[in-house]
Design a protein around this motif. Structure first.
Motif, PDB file in Angstrom:
ATOM      1  N   GLU A 722      -2.690   9.437  69.179  1.00 22.28           N
ATOM      2  CA  GLU A 722      -1.457   9.687  68.427  1.00 22.28           C
ATOM      3  C   GLU A 722      -0.262   9.828  69.365  1.00 22.28           C
ATOM      4  O   GLU A 722       0.821   9.296  69.088  1.00 22.28           O
ATOM      5  N   GLU A 723      -0.456  10.522  70.478  1.00 23.75           N
ATOM      6  CA  GLU A 723       0.643  10.711  71.424  1.00 23.75           C
ATOM      7  C   GLU A 723       1.038   9.395  72.083  1.00 23.75           C
ATOM      8  O   GLU A 723       2.228   9.134  72.299  1.00 23.75           O
ATOM      9  N   GLU A 724       0.060   8.567  72.415  1.00 27.22           N
ATOM     10  CA  GLU A 724       0.367   7.289  73.049  1.00 27.22           C
ATOM     11  C   GLU A 724       1.030   6.319  72.072  1.00 27.22           C
ATOM     12  O   GLU A 724       1.918   5.550  72.449  1.00 27.22           O
ATOM     13  N   GLN A 725       0.610   6.341  70.815  1.00 25.34           N
ATOM     14  CA  GLN A 725       1.271   5.491  69.825  1.00 25.34           C
ATOM     15  C   GLN A 725       2.726   5.900  69.652  1.00 25.34           C
ATOM     16  O   GLN A 725       3.621   5.053  69.548  1.00 25.34           O
ATOM     17  N   ALA A 726       2.969   7.207  69.673  1.00 20.42           N
ATOM     18  CA  ALA A 726       4.349   7.694  69.555  1.00 20.42           C
ATOM     19  C   ALA A 726       5.160   7.329  70.801  1.00 20.42           C
ATOM     20  O   ALA A 726       6.320   6.905  70.703  1.00 20.42           O
ATOM     21  N   ARG A 727       4.566   7.477  71.982  1.00 18.42           N
ATOM     22  CA  ARG A 727       5.284   7.185  73.227  1.00 18.42           C
ATOM     23  C   ARG A 727       5.671   5.710  73.324  1.00 18.42           C
ATOM     24  O   ARG A 727       6.788   5.374  73.733  1.00 18.42           O
ATOM     25  N   LEU A 728       4.736   4.834  72.948  1.00 17.02           N
ATOM     26  CA  LEU A 728       4.974   3.402  73.066  1.00 17.02           C
ATOM     27  C   LEU A 728       5.676   2.811  71.842  1.00 17.02           C
ATOM     28  O   LEU A 728       6.062   1.640  71.853  1.00 17.02           O
ATOM     29  N   GLY A 729       5.805   3.625  70.780  1.00 20.19           N
ATOM     30  CA  GLY A 729       6.492   3.153  69.588  1.00 20.19           C
ATOM     31  C   GLY A 729       5.756   2.054  68.858  1.00 20.19           C
ATOM     32  O   GLY A 729       6.375   1.124  68.339  1.00 20.19           O
ATOM     33  N   VAL A 730       4.415   2.146  68.830  1.00 20.41           N
ATOM     34  CA  VAL A 730       3.631   1.131  68.129  1.00 20.41           C
ATOM     35  C   VAL A 730       2.983   1.760  66.905  1.00 20.41           C
ATOM     36  O   VAL A 730       2.668   2.947  66.889  1.00 20.41           O
ATOM     37  N   THR A 731       2.789   0.948  65.888  1.00 21.81           N
ATOM     38  CA  THR A 731       2.166   1.422  64.656  1.00 21.81           C
ATOM     39  C   THR A 731       0.662   1.288  64.769  1.00 21.81           C
ATOM     40  O   THR A 731       0.150   0.220  65.126  1.00 21.81           O
ATOM     41  N   GLY A 732      -0.051   2.383  64.501  1.00 24.46           N
ATOM     42  CA  GLY A 732      -1.498   2.357  64.619  1.00 24.46           C
ATOM     43  C   GLY A 732      -2.139   1.470  63.586  1.00 24.46           C
ATOM     44  O   GLY A 732      -1.819   1.545  62.401  1.00 24.46           O
ATOM     45  N   GLU A 733      -3.054   0.593  64.027  1.00 24.81           N
ATOM     46  CA  GLU A 733      -3.782  -0.281  63.122  1.00 24.81           C
ATOM     47  C   GLU A 733      -5.207   0.193  62.924  1.00 24.81           C
ATOM     48  O   GLU A 733      -5.914  -0.263  62.054  1.00 24.81           O
ATOM     49  N   GLY A 734      -5.619   1.140  63.784  1.00 28.48           N
ATOM     50  CA  GLY A 734      -6.981   1.648  63.681  1.00 28.48           C
ATOM     51  C   GLY A 734      -6.961   3.151  63.587  1.00 28.48           C
ATOM     52  O   GLY A 734      -5.970   3.757  63.199  1.00 28.48           O
ATOM     53  N   ASP A 735      -8.062   3.772  63.963  1.00 27.76           N
ATOM     54  CA  ASP A 735      -8.184   5.224  63.896  1.00 27.76           C
ATOM     55  C   ASP A 735      -8.852   5.701  65.158  1.00 27.76           C
ATOM     56  O   ASP A 735      -9.704   5.013  65.720  1.00 27.76           O
TER      57      ASP A 735
END
Length: 739
Positions: A722-735
């Motif tokens: 979750e933190e890396e998705q927020a840092r890189l500004g990418v939308t999570g496609e998985g879990d």
């Protein structure tokens, strides 16, 4: 009467001023005495804790030495057959037996007993002077715990306390004499009643005290002494904390232990067998530690002094002896002398390590000259000073300095510029010519390749290079050593690290390449935690971690050492195998992979084959499969391809190599990528790894159930994704559950 009154009033004013000066002198005197005394008590506590451990080590050694060795000491004059038959088979057994009992042995008279005991005592003294105490972190017991806690006081106090003690040592004697002379000036009537000569001596002493104290206060000495006393009186918060700190800073502990015990390594070996005239000049070189935050071992201090005394040199210490720390010590000394600009050139793979080491080990400002903004960074460095760290390729695009602008040029992995026809070599040569001081560093034994070695020396000292002939390059050649001595210093682990085996952990921080970044971003977008952890290896043609891994294996191979490579992932091990099978590492025998599908008996067969190969070899192993149950002490280099979720997994894997039977220091390299999952994992697990987990590993229950003391895998993975998705500004496609 009026004149006498004026005289009295003047004397009264003088008395108050002198009392104040003397009072300040007394406070400084008492503070200096306190620091010296506190340090002496801390050192004595170490000696007291060390004695029973050292005595036990001496006894073990003597109990293992055959009684027949007494013949060597007496040149074969003793007849010991009946002594052995009576059960006195070791030197230790002889020493612990009374002379009366020895005389009861058939055929043994008083003269034989005297000769036998004299020879045994001679051997005992030699053992006592040379045996090294090894502190076993996996089997702590009350005696070693007491020693670690006593050492902790001095290690924690660090270089500032040592600096305070050195400055305080001369003060009591000097101030004591001045204070005694100044006593007459501390009271109005004392000064009035003193004779002319005594009064003059008292006033002169007061003036000197005032000057001495003023200088001490300007340099911050009272504060330094006060802090040192506090630090020297502060014990470890607990035995667990002391043991954890020992694991983290074992080099500092062993360095102090060696110094206090007096069991120093062979002087000639620690000084690289330099000719005496050069060694004397190096010993006389001062070394200022004002900007340094790390203590040096004796051989490291000598290495730093060598660099300063000889000005342009190659430091060729074997890998693992702390060449970087020695370089930082030199930079700190030159900064204390007023130098402001320094340049470090290194491979891109160790650029991050250099910046972190300089920040951690010194008070020097560091500036990275790398990437698209390097020219702006260069302008900033040129204006403000500090240590610039750049790569070989980036150096080619930087303006060359004028004479005297740069205090020292440091070139790491200097064997990379051994070919004078390459542009990187030519750029380094120009910088070396323009700098008054240059330090080339390489752990590769270049003296076996005289042409390449001469090329490096040529950049530093043309006269020495011209004197090198092919015939002088024989291994161990006295002529060669003498010829290169002005510019070359090399020491080996086994002769300077007297506490062998030791354990050295190095976090190898690497900047991801563009290809690595792309693979990592894709894994983050998918929310795949495990893919994020191994993304740095998924595009091996341009992998920063893989490049550093190859370098470590190559360096280990060149010094005949065996390496074990651990990863959690089977596919990473496959990538590693393929990468090591080509290029400079292609000739090194490869074993494995050891993974969960290999039967236990087969695993041991692979390990045995790995150990039996003479010289270097590489074993690749899945950390879950080989991290527990197998003895890998044939390996002295351990590579962890990525940080593990459970610190216990790393500890257990390293313990496979660093265990009883290991005869070489073990160096552990953990490969980490900056700015992403590795950095977050290290930060999240740091406290557990250092304290709580360290305590748990000393518990039989926790050892049996490591899952009980580690962070939840699922929770850790979810937080990081979750933190890396927020840092890189990418939308999570998985879990994160895909972890």
């Amino acid at each position: 009467m009026g004149g006498c009154g004026d005289c009295t009033r003047g004397t009264g004013r003088v008395g108050r001023e002198e009392r104040d000066a003397v009072a300040r002198g007394v406070r400084l005197y008492e503070a200096a005495q306190a620091v010296v005394g506190d340090h002496a008590r801390a050192v004595e506590a170490v000696r007291t804790a060390l004695k029973p451990i050292h005595d036990a080590a001496v006894k073990r050694e003597l109990d293992a030495i055959s009684v027949t060795r007494l013949q060597d000491v007496t040149e074969g004059r003793l007849r010991l057959g009946s002594v052995e038959r009576e059960g006195f088979g070791t030197v230790g057994r002889v020493l612990e037996t009374s002379p009366y009992r020895l005389r009861q042995i058939p055929g043994v008279g008083q003269r034989t007993v005297d000769q036998m005991l004299a020879a045994a005592r001679q051997i005992s003294q030699a053992v006592r002077e040379t045996v090294a105490v090894h502190i076993d972190v996996d089997r702590p017991e009350p005696r070693t715990t007491a020693l670690v806690m006593a050492l902790h006081v001095l290690v924690e106090a660090g270089p500032p306390a040592q600096r305070a003690v050195e400055r305080a040592a001369a003060l009591p004697e000097r101030l004591g004499a001045l204070l005694a002379d100044a006593r007459s000036a501390t009271g109005r009537f004392r000064l009035l009643l003193a004779g002319r000569e005594k009064k003059a001596r008292a006033l002169a002493a007061v003036a000197e005290i005032r000057s001495l104290v003023d200088e001490a206060e300007r340099s911050g000495l009272p504060e330094l002494l006060a802090q040192a006393s506090v630090d020297l009186l502060r014990g470890a918060p607990s035995d667990v904390a002391a043991w954890v700190d020992f694991e983290l800073r074992s080099a500092d502990y062993y360095s102090l232990l060696t110094e206090i015990s007096g069991r120093l390594p062979d002087t000639a070996a620690s000084e690289g067998f330099l000719p005496e005239e050069i060694a004397e000049r190096v010993r006389a070189q001062q070394l200022d530690d004002a900007h340094r935050r790390v203590s040096l071992r004796g051989y490291q201090a000598f290495g730093a002094r060598f660099v300063l005394a000889q000005r342009k040199v190659i430091l060729g210490d074997e890998m693992g002896l702390g060449k970087t720390i020695q370089a930082i010590a030199v930079l700190a000394h030159l900064a204390a002398e007023g130098q402001s600009h320094f340049m470090v050139v290194c491979p891109a793979s160790v650029l991050v390590n250099w910046t972190r080491e300089i920040e951690a080990r010194s008070a020097l400002r560091v500036m990275v000259l790398h990437g698209p903004d390097r020219h702006y960074a260069f302008a900033d460095w040129k204006g403000r000073g500090g240590v610039a760290v750049t790569t070989f390729d980036a150096l080619r695009g930087l303006p060359t300095p004028g004479g005297g602008e740069v205090g020292m040029l440091v070139v790491d992995e200097a064997h990379s510029v051994k070919n004078p026809k390459t542009k990187r070599s030519q750029a380094v040569a120009v910088w070396a010519e323009r700098c008054e001081r240059s330090l080339f560093m390489t752990g590769t034994p270049m003296e076996n390749r005289v042409v390449e070695f001469r090329n490096l020396v040529q950049m530093l000292d043309g006269a020495v290079a011209d004197s090198l002939g092919e015939r002088d390059a024989l291994v161990g050649s006295v002529a060669f050593r003498k010829a290169v001595a002005p510019v070359y210093l090399r020491r080996n682990q086994e002769v300077v690290l007297t506490e062998l085996p030791s354990l050295q952990h190095t976090d190898e921080w690497e900047e991801l390449t563009e290809s690595d970044e792309a693979a990592y971003r894709e894994a983050v977008r998918e929310g795949n935690f495990m893919a994020m952890r191994r993304a740095a290896y998924m595009r091996p043609e341009d992998s920063a971690k893989l490049d550093r891994l190859r370098e470590i294996v190559r360096e280990a191979g060149e010094t005949g050492q065996k390496t074990v490579v651990f990863s959690y992932f089977k596919d990473v091990l496959g990538v590693v195998e393929a990468a090591l099978a080509v290029g400079p590492t292609a000739g090194i025998p490869m074993f494995g992979p050891l993974n969960g599908s290999v039967p236990a008996a087969r695993r041991q067969h692979i390990v045995d084959a790995f150990a039996e190969v003479p010289g270097p070899a590489v074993l690749v192993a899945q950390i879950q499969a080989a991290g527990v149950g197998l003895n890998l002490q044939a390996a002295s280099v351990v590579i962890l391809c990525e940080p593990q979720i459970k610190p216990t997994i790393e500890h257990q894997a390293v313990a496979r190599a660093h265990r009883m039977g290991q005869v070489r220091p073990v160096r552990v390299h953990r490969l980490l990528a900056t700015g992403g999952v590795d950095e977050r994992m290290v930060r999240m697990l740091e406290e557990k790894s250092r304290l709580f987990d360290a305590y748990a590993r000393r518990s039989a229950v926790a050892e049996a159930t490591p899952d009980a003391v580690d962070v939840s895998d699922i929770e850790l993975a979810r937080r990081i994704v979750e933190e890396e998705q927020a840092r890189l500004g990418v939308t999570g496609e998985g879990d994160a559950a895909s972890a």
